[in-house]
Design an enzyme around this catalytic site. Structure first.
Site, short mmCIF file in Angstrom:
data_model
loop_
_atom_site.label_atom_id
_atom_site.label_comp_id
_atom_site.label_asym_id
_atom_site.label_seq_id
_atom_site.Cartn_x
_atom_site.Cartn_y
_atom_site.Cartn_z
N GLY A 198 1.11 -0.52 -4.90
CA GLY A 198 -0.07 -1.39 -4.79
C GLY A 198 -0.93 -1.28 -6.03
O GLY A 198 -1.28 -0.16 -6.43
N CYS A 227 0.75 -1.25 0.00
CA CYS A 227 0.00 0.00 0.00
C CYS A 227 0.78 1.32 0.00
O CYS A 227 1.91 1.39 0.48
CB CYS A 227 -0.96 0.06 1.16
SG CYS A 227 -1.86 -1.46 1.41
N ASP A 233 20.99 -7.34 -10.23
CA ASP A 233 19.58 -7.32 -9.83
C ASP A 233 19.50 -6.87 -8.39
O ASP A 233 20.49 -6.92 -7.65
CB ASP A 233 18.95 -8.71 -10.01
CG ASP A 233 17.45 -8.62 -10.19
OD1 ASP A 233 16.89 -7.52 -10.03
OD2 ASP A 233 16.83 -9.65 -10.51
N ASP A 234 18.31 -6.39 -7.95
CA ASP A 234 18.24 -5.82 -6.60
C ASP A 234 18.12 -6.89 -5.51
O ASP A 234 18.59 -6.69 -4.40
CB ASP A 234 17.11 -4.80 -6.49
CG ASP A 234 15.82 -5.34 -7.04
OD1 ASP A 234 15.46 -6.48 -6.74
OD2 ASP A 234 15.16 -4.62 -7.81
N ASN A 292 -0.99 1.99 5.63
CA ASN A 292 0.11 1.25 5.03
C ASN A 292 0.88 0.59 6.15
O ASN A 292 1.42 1.28 7.02
CB ASN A 292 1.01 2.21 4.25
CG ASN A 292 2.27 1.53 3.75
OD1 ASN A 292 2.26 0.34 3.47
ND2 ASN A 292 3.35 2.28 3.62
N GLY A 293 0.93 -0.73 6.13
CA GLY A 293 1.68 -1.43 7.18
C GLY A 293 1.03 -2.73 7.56
O GLY A 293 0.17 -3.26 6.84
N TYR A 329 14.37 -1.75 -3.05
CA TYR A 329 13.48 -2.25 -4.08
C TYR A 329 12.17 -1.49 -4.26
O TYR A 329 11.74 -1.24 -5.38
CB TYR A 329 13.17 -3.72 -3.77
CG TYR A 329 12.12 -4.32 -4.63
CD1 TYR A 329 12.37 -4.59 -5.97
CD2 TYR A 329 10.86 -4.58 -4.13
CE1 TYR A 329 11.39 -5.15 -6.77
CE2 TYR A 329 9.88 -5.13 -4.92
CZ TYR A 329 10.14 -5.40 -6.24
OH TYR A 329 9.17 -5.93 -7.04
N SER A 355 13.86 -1.86 -12.00
CA SER A 355 14.25 -1.51 -10.63
C SER A 355 15.75 -1.57 -10.37
O SER A 355 16.24 -0.99 -9.42
CB SER A 355 13.53 -2.41 -9.62
OG SER A 355 13.92 -3.74 -9.83
#
Lengths: 483, 483, 483, 483
Positions: free
Chosen positions: A38, A12, A357-358, A113-114, A254, A295
């Protein structure tokens, strides 16, 4: 951001604005720049000073508001909004936020958010007292806690309730004449405040949302703070003195957009430095450095610059991947039908390639990338991961697959290298990760003010309702490993 | 590729496969990788050996086939498909390709990429003979020309008809047991042949479509060729001896996907070299080089490497821009609401920035980019364009706005620099463009085998029906300039 | 049934089945035959013995379940369903029933037909105790009342709660292993029980739903009863001894389907007898009798038979009136564009016509009918209404427009006759209405066991929360009349 | 009208208006009242004097124009429209009318009700001359025939073309400044002209469409006529002197709306008289007469009045049958789930019932009706059909199933009676049918000016392309019967 090829997802993004004409439209554009946080649902609640208005639905923001009338109906100069990541089990309309509650004494809207770590216990207690929940989300608990304190003034009830919930949370609450923002005592999730030219205040999960609507950054919300915005302006208060910053390191690695600035650190710069430190820590003898779009491009360019190897576009991502996309059947996949990512033959053919890559979650994507590059003629493929191995779940708001799915929780690095078919595999070390992010506020704090529990299993708070299940899963895994 | 912020668009991509199970699904995946060539409509026609089946609609491929049943109904092991770019006036279902014609003696389907220069004349002649057209597209003309030659065998009628149409064209024709591919005598448009492991042949506008479905590249279709594919395999023939390669240089500069290889040149490599040559031709004193995502990243990295300046991610593109996206109102735009592109403050603040873009059409986007960077704190913004100024329209299949809209047709370079608000502005020279692409087959040809008419106004063929209007518009413009 | 041309609407139909394979499909077909009771929303909840599953949406049943997968997902052999009539203000998804509540100790679903008269008071009390409502419907109150009695066994809590709500109600409640049906102490709304061949029990608002799925009628639910259906069969209990039947007379006059049998009386037969008694009470000298399709055809045929005048099809209804139907503009209406109803010129031209309709609400439709017939050449138009004048609102579940809109609450019969433009106008008398329905169970009860409060203003129960507003509106109207 | 339970369907309705503001909206409302003639597709073409505009799609009219903008875009004061019945094989968008053709010398639109008997031959000839068809409909042929006569003036070309097509047809053609209407030499299909108050002329398949938009009836189009409407008014011409009226008797029996007047006969009155004559021809000893809703209510009331038996509502039709309706599975049908029609138990229980229906095609519906009534307790069920047995196909525009499906082509009346399970079965005799309709213009013509070929197999014209297939099918059936 390439959520569709990962097993790792942020839950979120939130956005709120107080005191600007067409607040719901500003919220729409703010949420648009938070869409990477999200994609399963979106909603906006506005206030015209007398009543709250809501529209929400499942899907991307642009799908939810495909009919512009639904946005125009959200009148008023105050609004909050939410973009939602949902796991398959609970991806129902009832769970799409903001939640909206109509009371005889006024409406309340809520966006979150969480993840709460004691929600099961709280929900059970509340239900035993007669409470009825309308969603399967734990977000709703906060409003029930507040309503249990009828008689108390609203802010006192809210503060007391914020002390009853535990875990990682960034809450936005909207009443007709006030907007509240609250952050958990560890500040696990990012939350920033901005100001528009006309003086209106804005709150958002990331600063990129402030930039999108032309707002100036004011400050980050700090752990344990309760912010109130009303016609008199911005009021900073705190609901607890027991705070210590441990912001989620995955936000830097990320999740967040590269142009966002969190606690003073530009995400792109942190990623580039992860790449640079990785180049020093794990040099490879290659012809070029390639990033996994989108990313990992920052980290890859850092690796290239530090190592002196040329930075090339050896992988490209199809920008038209829609969610309704028809998937290749097994038969077609075996025939080699590829989606989303392509290797650029004219670049990699006959070359030794370093791929940056991350992170690695289950290893599936890494295996595909290695195969793509080999089929396009790469002579060697070296995989370089700009973060440490993911070995433990997160309980503060990131949906990392269970431990049994995490490839690094079950295999050594040489085993992983073999499983993904690379010529070599290296991960950034934990000290280097902390050094790359280099949080100014965290210089005297453990782990530089970051939560790195997914890497070392040391959680900065008690796990409450999750503790027992987590210990069981650890034990079960150890038994498997022994066998 | 960022079609939504340009006034420059390719008309269409084509794909065909003969002799592979689930041909329509392969075609779907092939078209998916050609989606950047047209987003207004898509369709597929399959053959089960007895009958042709079609599904088409307006919209993106994934929207057109959102209901998978529509794809499954296209049975058979032969298929052709089309993605369409359409200008507003003719964006109607009737114009979405492939066209399908039912005749007593068998069905014919037709897909086309290009533009005919004598279509108005031909259409008038055909109608006077009683012909009835069902679309407003000029593609249909070819089938009428063929049917006027009743009595002649099909291939002879087709060859004769191909000699009657002029302009730029890549045609795919499907009959029940044969797939035909034909390219115009100048080879304006790219068209490549590949082969699947089971021996089935594939034809596609770009090689990226071959890669996507795991086909091996066989050869490029050459100017004036008529290719026939049937159960006996691949037959190469030509319908005219008067050919000379002048492939569209914009395919390399802007349209094609970076991983496609056209006439032996990887598009990404050509673009990178454009950046390198531009760095030598127009060096600037800056702190960093930034590319405009996504189409100009190749050229920007070339510029950075050659100049020695660091390559940074100073601009990012929101990957969730949907076509139903609600646009900011004037009021919101003035308040600074930004879409699609964001500048990364943490990267550019206080810095001298070189921005590399592939081309300038109307100048609107360039002006926005300069403003975005300045608002994010860039100290200087230097605009570097990796191709020459666009000054003339294209009549062979690219929708370049009329001359009156082309900023470089109406302004000098210093004027443009001022209009877009940059600190300096440079364009790649025409000789450097030709040198960057360096077409192996074109080394002894004028302009290296490229069409560069949008830059110098020298068209490699007569303009037929367009000639008069073009000359008029030139004259009108000269008058304006004199005044 | 012609809901679209009336200001009179029933609120809702309910259906439940226990112990039959594919229970949700049976519920779908049962609801389909109850669609005339509500067209604004529909939903079904099924139980697989462990969990409740729901699908609901706004719109007609066939629209809600247009995608058959949504029905197939409702697995299990127990289900309840609901079709909803909603007034514009509250026509939101949250109000579409059945309601579904997830509790730690099991789920509850709830469907309701009726209207509570003390809901405002109850809601206020519950909220002050911390309760949170998710809809604006009063139906939800019942579940809150039950949950306030945590600790008490479920049936006792339910019975006590049923004694706390007042008004007209037919409730269906579903828990995983039990289906409950409860009727208010006056039995305002119809509710019948049937049995399928395999022994499974069915509950429905009307017996036509039993016929549709091939169930045998067992008995009507009686006032004050609480019915429990589980694996052990049907249990009849009552939650209060203070009951007296006053079933809504409008169910017979207008709402219910003609083939339904309510308390032993077939609706068609009652309507036909209303027509017969009206013919004796109000004979007219005409050439023919015409019914307003579809709801008044029964009464019209009764009038025709009793009077000896021929029964003719002088009005026909367009059966393709869809809800998305484009309405004629004012300009077109003035030009005479007619929708929905047409007069048959070949039948009525030059004739004296008696039109039988079931009721008059605002008078708009009657005026249109008179005009239609005159334009088609009718010499005289006599309007005959097969029920008494509607003069008072209903508080037990029918949405009769407020008094100020009821033409008969504001005008005398001669005034109405003039307003609608008829040559004469007659209404069935109240005693004749009661005689026509002739409820066997009601022969010794006041008004024959019927509620006729919309005609005489004598409500059979206290009005609770509505009392004050109702008295005010009466007073205001009297003042207007005095003025 | 209950098309959904029949195997008998009319192909199409047409409507046109010249010289009225908002012509497309008038056309919409006109088509709405012709919706019973075709539910598979709908379209409207308007002319603004310079250009023709079209919108069409598959589905009901209200679905096609669900978005009102699509109607508003059809500007101009001239329009034609079409509602289409399509058999499954050809139910594609390309076949939805009106057809629209763009020519360099002006556009032509075309709408058609009927069926051509020499279309295969004509299509073959035209294709051999190079013509390309865009639909699989034979309607398009007329425009190709006209365009083959380039050089001839339009009306001469049209007249000559009308002499080249054979069968049953009612054509509307629209050019920018003229509307043409043409009827076949036998006048198989109805077509009427009306006039609006402002003088604008209207053409429609049935007069109910004139009534709906407030137009006065002017005259029926006569066999062999070509009507031209332009700014100068109405011009009546004929394209052939060889005409003889044989209008389709099924228009009176089943297809047309009861309020339509065709050649001076109101459809409802004809049907009522069919019922009356059937009562005299086939009296039965019953307690009541019941009609099958909705198409047989007229005939049933005639039967009831003539026989003196009471007319009762023993069957009712669910008015909410939508096309997306989920069908009961075999399992549910066996359990007795009924759709569409219900028997009214309270009316028919214990009674001897006469059921009047308009026709029997395959017998499926009749069998269901008998069963429904018996299950509702009817003691006896007598089936009375208000037309003769359907034994031969139609080639002039009605989709009667092939002979092999017609129950009366394969069985004697006693056999049919047993197959449908009735106590007795009677059909109206052919002479009585002709007498009931009693066409004023047909009194001196064979069969009273009606086509009755479906009953006696005597076709009033040669069958052209159908002749051979028809004779073969007769022979095959005779062989089966012999065996």
């Amino acid at each position: 951001m390439p959520y569709e090829i990962k097993g790792l997802n942020e839950e979120c993004g939130v956005f709120g604005v107080f005191g600007a004409a067409k607040a719901s439209q500003l919220t729409y554009f703010g949420l648009h720049s938070l869409q990477h946080r999200g994609q399963e649902g979106a909603g906006i609640v506005s206030s015209d000073g007398e009543k709250l208005h809501r529209f929400r639905n499942r899907g991307l923001l642009a799908e939810v508001f495909a009919n512009e009338n639904n946005l125009d109906a959200l009148v008023g100069d105050v609004a909050i909004g939410h973009v939602r990541y949902g796991t398959s089990g609970n991806n129902i309309l009832e769970n799409v936020q903001p939640f909206l509650f109509h009371f005889g004494d006024g409406d309340i809207a809520l966006a979150h958010n969480g993840n709460l770590t004691n929600s099961a216990t709280l929900k059970k207690q509340l239900e035993e007292g007669g409470a009825i929940f309308q969603s399967t989300s734990d977000t709703e608990i906060l409003v029930h806690l507040i309503r249990q304190k009828m008689g108390m003034d609203f802010v006192s009830a809210l503060k007391q309730s914020l002390n009853e919930v535990h875990g990682g949370f960034a809450f936005l609450l909207l009443r007709n004449n006030r907007l509240y923002a609250a952050l958990d005592p560890n500040g696990f999730r990012p939350l920033s405040i901005g100001r528009l030219e006309n003086g209106a205040y804005v709150v958002a999960s990331e600063t990129c949302a402030l930039d999108t609507i032309g707002a100036q950054f004011v400050r980050d919300v700090q752990p344990g703070e309760l912010i109130t915005i009303d016609k008199a302006g911005l009021h900073i208060d705190s609901y607890t003195p027991k705070t210590q910053l441990t912001i989620c390191s995955m936000e830097y690695i990320y999740f967040s957009r590269p142009d966002s600035i969190i606690h003073g650190v530009t995400v792109h710069n942190a990623r580039k430095k992860m790449g640079r430190l990785l180049a020093r820590q794990a040099p490879v003898d290659v012809d070029m450095v390639v990033g996994v779009p989108n990313s990992s491009l920052s980290a890859a360019s850092g690796y290239a610059e530090e190592s002196g190897h040329p930075y090339e576009m050896g992988l490209i991502k199809n920008q038209y991947v829609a969610r309704t996309f028809i998937q290749p059947t097994k038969q077609l996949r075996e025939r080699g039908v590829k989606m989303k990512l392509s290797a650029v033959r004219g670049v990699v053919e006959g070359k030794k390639v370093a791929v940056v890559d991350d992170s690695i979650v289950r290893g599936t994507t890494s295996r595909q990338i290695v195969r793509l590059l080999r089929e396009a003629g790469a002579k060697e493929v070296h995989m370089l991961i700009a973060s440490p191995p993911l070995r433990f779940p997160c309980f503060y708001g990131i949906d990392i697959s269970t431990r049994s799915e995490l490839i690094a929780a079950n295999h050594t690095i040489p085993e992983i290298c073999e499983l993904i078919g690379a010529d070599s595999l290296s991960f950034l070390s934990l000290p280097n990760l902390i050094k790359a992010i280099d949080l100014p506020e965290g210089r005297n704090l453990p782990n530089g003010g970051l939560c790195v529990a997914y890497f070392d299993g040391k959680y900065p708070t008690p796990l409450y309702d999750y503790r027992e299940g987590y210990l069981k899963s650890l034990k079960k895994q150890q038994e498997r490993e022994v066998v």
